[in-house]
Design a protein around this motif. Structure first.
Motif, PDB file in Angstrom:
ATOM      1  N   UNK A 252      -6.506   8.301 -23.519  1.00 44.80           N
ATOM      2  CA  UNK A 252      -6.033   9.678 -23.664  1.00 44.80           C
ATOM      3  C   UNK A 252      -6.547  10.547 -22.525  1.00 44.80           C
ATOM      4  N   UNK A 253      -7.815  10.352 -22.145  1.00 50.57           N
ATOM      5  CA  UNK A 253      -8.403  11.137 -21.067  1.00 50.57           C
ATOM      6  C   UNK A 253      -7.643  10.938 -19.766  1.00 50.57           C
ATOM      7  N   UNK A 254      -7.274   9.712 -19.457  1.00 53.03           N
ATOM      8  CA  UNK A 254      -6.508   9.439 -18.242  1.00 53.03           C
ATOM      9  C   UNK A 254      -5.185  10.214 -18.265  1.00 53.03           C
ATOM     10  N   UNK A 255      -4.476  10.175 -19.400  1.00 53.26           N
ATOM     11  CA  UNK A 255      -3.204  10.893 -19.502  1.00 53.26           C
ATOM     12  C   UNK A 255      -3.419  12.399 -19.357  1.00 53.26           C
ATOM     13  N   UNK A 256      -4.500  12.890 -19.954  1.00 51.18           N
ATOM     14  CA  UNK A 256      -4.817  14.314 -19.860  1.00 51.18           C
ATOM     15  C   UNK A 256      -5.044  14.731 -18.406  1.00 51.18           C
ATOM     16  N   UNK A 257      -5.856  13.957 -17.694  1.00 51.22           N
ATOM     17  CA  UNK A 257      -6.166  14.294 -16.301  1.00 51.22           C
ATOM     18  C   UNK A 257      -4.948  14.130 -15.403  1.00 51.22           C
ATOM     19  N   UNK A 258      -4.087  13.168 -15.715  1.00 53.71           N
ATOM     20  CA  UNK A 258      -2.851  13.020 -14.948  1.00 53.71           C
ATOM     21  C   UNK A 258      -1.971  14.255 -15.098  1.00 53.71           C
ATOM     22  N   UNK A 259      -1.965  14.863 -16.292  1.00 53.95           N
ATOM     23  CA  UNK A 259      -1.170  16.086 -16.481  1.00 53.95           C
ATOM     24  C   UNK A 259      -1.788  17.259 -15.724  1.00 53.95           C
ATOM     25  N   UNK A 260      -3.111  17.253 -15.554  1.00 52.46           N
ATOM     26  CA  UNK A 260      -3.765  18.288 -14.751  1.00 52.46           C
ATOM     27  C   UNK A 260      -3.469  18.080 -13.276  1.00 52.46           C
ATOM     28  N   UNK A 261      -3.493  16.821 -12.825  1.00 49.03           N
ATOM     29  CA  UNK A 261      -3.217  16.514 -11.418  1.00 49.03           C
ATOM     30  C   UNK A 261      -1.786  16.829 -11.044  1.00 49.03           C
ATOM     31  N   UNK A 262      -0.880  16.837 -12.020  1.00 50.81           N
ATOM     32  CA  UNK A 262       0.547  17.056 -11.748  1.00 50.81           C
ATOM     33  C   UNK A 262       0.933  18.534 -11.736  1.00 50.81           C
ATOM     34  N   UNK A 263      -0.036  19.436 -11.865  1.00 53.29           N
ATOM     35  CA  UNK A 263       0.280  20.864 -11.903  1.00 53.29           C
ATOM     36  C   UNK A 263       0.908  21.330 -10.585  1.00 53.29           C
ATOM     37  N   UNK A 264       1.936  22.163 -10.696  1.00 49.75           N
ATOM     38  CA  UNK A 264       2.584  22.702  -9.500  1.00 49.75           C
ATOM     39  C   UNK A 264       1.706  23.749  -8.824  1.00 49.75           C
ATOM     40  N   UNK A 265       0.808  24.375  -9.581  1.00 55.04           N
ATOM     41  CA  UNK A 265      -0.175  25.282  -8.993  1.00 55.04           C
ATOM     42  C   UNK A 265      -1.280  24.434  -8.372  1.00 55.04           C
ATOM     43  N   UNK A 266      -1.509  24.599  -7.098  1.00 59.26           N
ATOM     44  CA  UNK A 266      -2.444  23.712  -6.392  1.00 59.26           C
ATOM     45  C   UNK A 266      -3.819  24.311  -6.143  1.00 59.26           C
ATOM     46  N   UNK A 267      -3.945  25.635  -6.209  1.00 56.60           N
ATOM     47  CA  UNK A 267      -5.241  26.262  -5.948  1.00 56.60           C
ATOM     48  C   UNK A 267      -6.076  26.239  -7.230  1.00 56.60           C
ATOM     49  N   UNK A 268      -6.517  25.025  -7.588  1.00 56.86           N
ATOM     50  CA  UNK A 268      -7.218  24.823  -8.859  1.00 56.86           C
ATOM     51  C   UNK A 268      -8.421  23.902  -8.652  1.00 56.86           C
ATOM     52  N   UNK A 269      -9.326  23.951  -9.599  1.00 57.96           N
ATOM     53  CA  UNK A 269     -10.437  22.997  -9.639  1.00 57.96           C
ATOM     54  C   UNK A 269     -10.565  22.454 -11.049  1.00 57.96           C
ATOM     55  N   UNK A 270     -11.192  21.306 -11.169  1.00 60.03           N
ATOM     56  CA  UNK A 270     -11.383  20.638 -12.449  1.00 60.03           C
ATOM     57  C   UNK A 270     -12.879  20.559 -12.732  1.00 60.03           C
ATOM     58  N   UNK A 271     -13.297  21.092 -13.874  1.00 66.07           N
ATOM     59  CA  UNK A 271     -14.691  21.027 -14.293  1.00 66.07           C
ATOM     60  C   UNK A 271     -14.742  20.204 -15.577  1.00 66.07           C
ATOM     61  N   UNK A 272     -15.182  18.963 -15.451  1.00 67.88           N
ATOM     62  CA  UNK A 272     -15.251  18.052 -16.588  1.00 67.88           C
ATOM     63  C   UNK A 272     -16.685  18.062 -17.125  1.00 67.88           C
ATOM     64  N   UNK A 273     -16.820  18.295 -18.421  1.00 68.45           N
ATOM     65  CA  UNK A 273     -18.146  18.327 -19.049  1.00 68.45           C
ATOM     66  C   UNK A 273     -18.229  17.167 -20.036  1.00 68.45           C
TER      67      UNK A 273
END
Length: 286
Positions: free
Chosen positions: A34-55
């Protein structure tokens, strides 16, 4: 690959528009999937000026390989709790570490559609007085229940009375985009709750600023047999939530007081029921 850890964080020259906070608790292989699918949906965002903070909330199974398997992740940080602190404090840790002015929450088994962040950022730009934007969600899973609220009936700018009288099923965390300063101003998520800490936060935001409803289904909330089940103390949560509602009610206009009276009656009745149930359990264990 993970770009860096909290210990060797490089200087960020371009401040991201949005920081995506992902609390993670992997205890099964299914969770990793599930985590892989979740992160893939984050990586596919059309907005590119983003960061990912995984806790990582002291997961029994290490999520690093699952994270590193996802291609085209944005700038990513992995923060690790040495002990399990729960989803509320894990989100708070992510908020404090975030570089962006806007915070998006993405639970480790939920999904986003590619335009989710871009559409929500635009909505907040068009509504500069609003502290938060949330979208419609689709509930997915092997046998998802119906939503308690008809999302077609949600106002563009729900009032606090409307929100309170429609319960804790209007906004899921993964549907929200919030101004970081607003989260800091309300004191972040209240870790005293065993559930509904997000509902508490949305109420506190509505007590101070407008929120905007984006009537587009841009997130998917997953229900499955491996959902993490937190131990819920209904009496504790009822007390906290009722006290919060009372704090608004005491200073509210007369029309709001009248509209919220049935809700308060139900809350106090629920408190009595939970108290009796707790006494009964205590007697049975003696």
């Amino acid at each position: 690959m993970l770009r860096y850890s909290e210990e060797d964080k490089p200087t960020v020259t371009a401040v991201p528009t949005v920081s995506i906070v992902v609390p993670v608790y992997c205890r099964t292989e299914a969770h990793k999937g599930f985590l892989v699918e979740t992160l893939e949906s984050a990586a596919a965002q059309t907005l590119k000026n983003i960061e990912l903070v995984i806790v990582d909330d002291a997961s029994p199974t290490d999520p690093v390989r699952a994270i590193e398997s996802v291609r085209n992740l944005p700038l990513t940080r992995l923060l690790r709790n040495t002990v399990n602190l729960g989803h509320a404090e894990s989100r708070n840790i992510g908020i404090r570490a975030a570089e962006g002015e806007l915070i998006a929450f993405l639970d480790h088994d939920d999904l986003w559609l590619p335009e989710k962040l871009e559409r929500q950022v635009r909505a907040l730009q068009e509504n500069p007085d609003a502290a938060m934007c949330y979208c419609n969600v689709e509930i997915i899973g092997s046998h998802p229940p119906n939503l308690y609220v008809d999302q077609r009936a949600i106002p563009d700018r729900p009032s606090i009375v409307w929100f309170l009288t429609h319960g804790n099923s209007v906004i899921t965390a993964s549907s929200a985009l919030v101004r970081k300063q607003a989260m800091l101003d309300i004191g972040l998520f209240d870790t005293r709750y065993t559930s509904c800490d997000d509902y508490d936060a949305w109420i506190k935001i509505l007590m101070r600023w407008p929120i905007v409803h984006l009537p587009e289904t841009l997130a998917k909330y997953r229900l499955h047999e491996d959902n993490v089940n937190y131990s819920v103390d209904r009496l504790n949560d009822n007390r906290l939530l009722t006290n919060l509602i009372l704090s608004y009610w005491r200073a509210a206009p007369v029309s709001d007081k009248l509209a919220l009276l049935p809700l308060l009656v139900r809350k106090f009745a629920g408190r009595a029921i939970y108290t009796v149930a707790r006494i009964g359990r205590s007697r049975r264990t003696k």
